[in-house]
Write an enzyme that holds these catalytic residues in place. Structure first.
Site, PDB file in Angstrom:
ATOM      1  N   VAL A  32       0.813  -1.222   0.000  1.00  0.00           N
ATOM      2  CA  VAL A  32       0.000   0.000   0.000  1.00  0.00           C
ATOM      3  C   VAL A  32       0.847   1.274   0.000  1.00  0.00           C
ATOM      4  O   VAL A  32       0.310   2.376  -0.057  1.00  0.00           O
ATOM      5  CB  VAL A  32      -0.989   0.030   1.197  1.00  0.00           C
ATOM      6  CG1 VAL A  32      -1.966  -1.126   1.119  1.00  0.00           C
ATOM      7  CG2 VAL A  32      -0.244   0.020   2.528  1.00  0.00           C
ATOM      8  N   GLY A  33       2.168   1.121   0.065  1.00  0.00           N
ATOM      9  CA  GLY A  33       3.035   2.300   0.040  1.00  0.00           C
ATOM     10  C   GLY A  33       3.461   2.790   1.408  1.00  0.00           C
ATOM     11  O   GLY A  33       3.686   3.991   1.602  1.00  0.00           O
ATOM     12  N   LYS A  34       3.598   1.869   2.369  1.00  0.00           N
ATOM     13  CA  LYS A  34       3.994   2.261   3.732  1.00  0.00           C
ATOM     14  C   LYS A  34       5.354   2.947   3.748  1.00  0.00           C
ATOM     15  O   LYS A  34       5.547   3.943   4.445  1.00  0.00           O
ATOM     16  CB  LYS A  34       4.047   1.030   4.645  1.00  0.00           C
ATOM     17  CG  LYS A  34       2.738   0.337   4.888  1.00  0.00           C
ATOM     18  CD  LYS A  34       2.876  -0.775   5.899  1.00  0.00           C
ATOM     19  CE  LYS A  34       3.854  -1.840   5.459  1.00  0.00           C
ATOM     20  NZ  LYS A  34       3.397  -2.553   4.248  1.00  0.00           N
ATOM     21  N   ASP A  58      10.890  -4.137   8.361  1.00  0.00           N
ATOM     22  CA  ASP A  58      10.395  -5.025   7.312  1.00  0.00           C
ATOM     23  C   ASP A  58      11.591  -5.751   6.702  1.00  0.00           C
ATOM     24  O   ASP A  58      12.527  -5.100   6.238  1.00  0.00           O
ATOM     25  CB  ASP A  58       9.668  -4.200   6.245  1.00  0.00           C
ATOM     26  CG  ASP A  58       8.974  -5.064   5.208  1.00  0.00           C
ATOM     27  OD1 ASP A  58       9.334  -6.252   5.084  1.00  0.00           O
ATOM     28  OD2 ASP A  58       8.082  -4.550   4.506  1.00  0.00           O
TER      29      ASP A  58
END
Length: 336
Positions: A32-34, A58
């Site tokens: 989602v574009g974190k 991550d």
């Protein structure tokens, strides 16, 4: 009554201006574009804070790609910034992910403690990942950054990250209760190896120090003046479902959350013709934006655009980060 309330500012300006914040987590469903959002937030914070650290938890380590610069497990200054630093840790690596300097000492005591501590921790299911976070927190707190932004892994990992202080407190409590039983055995063991300068007190002191730091972090995580969480999603069913689950879990854990970023939105201009797929996607997004407005009327909801080009490199992130501070206006987009 609720209908008369003014909608909250659709930006992250409230977070940037809240100078009491120490920890900011950015998370959501994968893809989602974190990373773009967390990097952009860190850039905006660097304008008003003395020093900012962004940490990737991550395993994909996308912040290196985002800033187009290789980062490691040691805080490194981001190119083009004087007070923005970045580091990447692998939560699955446990204590082995920590910088070796952390275990440096005048003798071999701390290095031996690292191995012994890892073995002891392995005996407690589920604590290894949490201990990695715990040690990182201890390192970070010692560096005195004004604010720390976490670019977290997808939702499941994020929830474990949020819960790690409780896990570590519980696990360390068990270890410390066994301290008196373990100490004589450990002392005999190191004596047999000819390392008379190493004793169980070294390990015990390290555990005591860590427990003190983690207890403090646990208190800070549940203090809305010091910690908050930013949920990132896209206007689709599964992403919205995951966001609601995340918000509920965060609330259950006592973590403040009042900002949501809806990323990758189409901003179609009625005066321009658009392809049928774009028009169809636009309608789908509008439907879920309406649901978001209903679900999160007491949240700051920031809407970010889907761009033709990827956001990569410090200057590109710096430019994109402005969209966090004021609502995106497609008419104001610079023409090439």
């Amino acid at each position: 009554m609720a209908d008369n309330l003014e909608p909250l500012e659709p930006s992250l300006q409230n977070l940037v201006e809240q100078d009491s914040l120490k920890w900011i987590f950015v998370g959501g469903k994968g893809g989602v574009g974190k990373t773009t959002c967390s990097s952009s937030l860190a850039v905006q914070l660097s304008k008003v804070r003395e020093s900012v650290l962004i940490i990737s938890t991550d395993p994909a380590h996308n912040i290196s790609d985002a800033f187009d610069q290789k980062f490691t497990k040691v805080p490194t200054k981001v190119n083009g910034f004087d007070n923005l630093f970045a580091m990447e840790i692998d939560p699955n690596a446990g204590l082995n992910e920590l910088p070796e300097e952390y275990f440096d000492g005048e003798n071999e005591a701390l290095r031996v403690s690292k191995g012994v501590m890892q073995e002891m921790i392995n005996a407690l299911p589920g604590i290894d990942e949490a201990m990695s976070y715990a040690e990182v927190m201890k390192l970070v707190k010692g560096m005195n950054f004004s604010v720390v932004v976490f670019d977290t892994a997808p939702t499941g990992h994020t929830l474990r990250l949020i819960a790690f202080p409780q896990v570590v407190e519980k696990g360390l409590g068990k270890l410390l209760r066994l301290k008196m039983k373990v100490a004589p055995l450990l002392s005999q063991f190191v004596s047999m190896l000819g390392m008379a300068d190493v004793n169980a007190d070294t390990l015990s002191q390290k555990l005591d120090d860590m427990l003190r730091v983690i207890t403090q972090v646990n208190e800070q995580f549940k203090n809305p003046d010091q910690t908050t969480f930013v949920c990132v999603c896209i206007a689709e069913f599964f992403s919205l479902y995951e966001t609601e689950r995340l918000v509920q879990e965060l609330t259950k854990c006592g973590i403040d959350v009042h900002n949501i970023i809806v990323n990758q939105l189409l901003f179609l201009q009625k005066s321009h013709d658009s392809c049928s797929m774009c028009a169809s996607r636009f309608k789908i997004q509008e439907k879920y934006l309406d649901q978001i407005a209903d679900l999160y009327e007491d949240f700051h909801v920031t809407k970010l655009p889907l761009l033709e080009k990827e956001v990569r490199g410090p200057e590109s992130i710096r430019s994109f980060s402005e969209n966090l501070m004021k609502p995106y206006d497609p008419k104001a987009e610079p023409k090439e």
